[in-house]
Scaffold this active site. Sequence first.
Site, PDB file in Angstrom:
ATOM      1  N   GLY A   9       0.886  -1.215   0.037  1.00  9.39           N
ATOM      2  CA  GLY A   9      -0.001  -0.033  -0.082  1.00  9.39           C
ATOM      3  C   GLY A   9       0.889   1.289   0.218  1.00  9.39           C
ATOM      4  N   LEU A  11       1.602   3.635  -2.179  1.00 10.75           N
ATOM      5  CA  LEU A  11       1.431   4.886  -2.837  1.00 10.75           C
ATOM      6  C   LEU A  11       0.360   5.681  -1.995  1.00 10.75           C
ATOM      7  CD1 LEU A  11       1.036   3.535  -6.542  1.00 10.75           C
ATOM      8  CD2 LEU A  11       3.004   4.635  -5.197  1.00 10.75           C
ATOM      9  N   GLN A  13      -1.363   7.385   1.633  1.00 10.06           N
ATOM     10  CA  GLN A  13      -1.212   8.723   2.304  1.00 10.06           C
ATOM     11  C   GLN A  13      -0.035   8.360   3.121  1.00 10.06           C
ATOM     12  OE1 GLN A  13      -3.866   9.732   5.186  1.00 10.06           O
ATOM     13  NE2 GLN A  13      -3.147  11.828   5.453  1.00 10.06           N
ATOM     14  N   ASP A  35       2.261  -1.689  -4.614  1.00  4.87           N
ATOM     15  CA  ASP A  35       0.686  -1.368  -4.216  1.00  4.87           C
ATOM     16  C   ASP A  35       0.130  -2.019  -5.377  1.00  4.87           C
ATOM     17  OD1 ASP A  35      -1.701   0.361  -4.232  1.00  4.87           O
ATOM     18  OD2 ASP A  35      -0.572   1.732  -2.929  1.00  4.87           O
ATOM     19  N   ILE A  36      -1.233  -1.906  -5.637  1.00  2.53           N
ATOM     20  CA  ILE A  36      -2.072  -2.536  -6.673  1.00  2.53           C
ATOM     21  C   ILE A  36      -2.371  -1.261  -7.681  1.00  2.53           C
ATOM     22  CG2 ILE A  36      -3.178  -4.493  -5.578  1.00  2.53           C
ATOM     23  CD1 ILE A  36      -5.729  -2.677  -5.207  1.00  2.53           C
ATOM     24  N   TYR A 142     -14.443  -1.348   9.503  1.00  2.97           N
ATOM     25  CA  TYR A 142     -12.971  -0.980   9.464  1.00  2.97           C
ATOM     26  C   TYR A 142     -12.612  -1.364  11.008  1.00  2.97           C
ATOM     27  CZ  TYR A 142      -8.813   2.436   9.704  1.00  2.97           C
ATOM     28  OH  TYR A 142      -7.906   3.081   9.538  1.00  2.97           O
ATOM     29  N   LYS A 146      -9.638  -4.168  12.286  1.00  5.94           N
ATOM     30  CA  LYS A 146      -8.582  -3.715  12.977  1.00  5.94           C
ATOM     31  C   LYS A 146      -8.159  -4.400  14.371  1.00  5.94           C
ATOM     32  CE  LYS A 146      -6.556  -0.607  10.044  1.00  5.94           C
ATOM     33  NZ  LYS A 146      -5.428  -0.974   9.618  1.00  5.94           N
TER      34      LYS A 146
END
Length: 322
Positions: A9, A11, A13, A35-36, A142, A146
């Site tokens: 991941g 790319l 933030q 990343d995808i 989410y 987590k």
Amino acid sequence: MNKKILVTGALGQIGSELVLTLRRKWGEQQVIASDIRMPPGAGSFADGFAYVDCTNLNQLRDVVRKHDIGAIYHLAALLSAVAEEKPHVAWQVNMDGLYQVLEVAREYGCAVFFPSSIGVFGPGTPRRNTPQDTLLRPTTMYGVTKVAGELLCDYYWSRFGVDTRGVRFPGLISHGAPPGGGTTDYAVEMFHSAVQHRRYRCFLRGDSRLDMMYMPDAIKAVVTLMATPVEKLVHRNAFNVTALNFTPEELAAEIRRHIPDFEVEYRVDPVRQAIADTWPESMDDRVARAEWGWQPDYDLATLTQDMLDHLSNHSTDRTTPI
Ligand code: NAD
Ligand code: AKB
């Protein structure tokens, strides 16, 4: 350090800034960004980049074997608002993805960094001075992923000895890559919109107080935790870390000290407001401070000054005016 680092991941933030910091610290060739999405154009990201879908075990195995990876910083995930729109995809990416990463880490002896979130807390958790060890009953997909992710990381450490580490980040504010669809994104949007349009339409109520942190502090937290000698860590995968907290009204007032004619309209999105209403106003992060010396550098005034300096110098129109 001989073995390389893989960032999934990369790319996003956090990843777009973490990769640069890790490359400065360990060397350009030592950090593989993945990343995808494909990185735009040539440049540091295009070199040392691999397409890796974290839900694909073979792709993960191939990249770890090919580049002799010793640590995986696993950032690929769907954030809170997007996860509520697509709960099934969120489960696949956030849970299956983490599981595959941990399996590959177990097979190849890699350490793993896993960023958890204030999303682990729920309506039954104390919202002020939220303790390190407390009730975790989130009401979002989410949050569910987590909490399960923290537990899975604990399990891979205690059962298989995989060196897993992680923090519970609050909302992160940065001027680089845009946020990926979370509830705290309003704070980043507000800065961009203030600089470009002098006005912003906020999707949270003006009095919604949430924990926040500036990206340089977040990157410092990751790097410091990963460098801490293993014997110092008790909590490992779920350290509360925070830096500051504010409401949209307070952030707007701070921005107005620099841009006096800045205006904010509040038009509440019930989905994101409901999420925000279950998240901490202020976490207690004394355990992270004691176990590995966590200490943020930025408060609201210094963060605001720095954000506005960067955005004024590199203005790019990525927001829609109200
Ligand atoms: P982001 O949405 O900006 O970036 C996530 C990246 O993951 C994207 O570039 C996306 O293309 C990639 N991705 C999506 N599905 C993938 C897949 N199947 N395989 C590989 N890559 C995939 O997210 P971020 O803000 O950089 O967050 C990174 C991590 O930190 C996440 O786990 C997030 O939950 C956590 N976190 C972020 C914040 C925050 O405020 N940014 C706060 C707390 C926790
Ligand atoms: C989100 O709002 O989803 C993220 C987070 C706090 O985990 N920024």
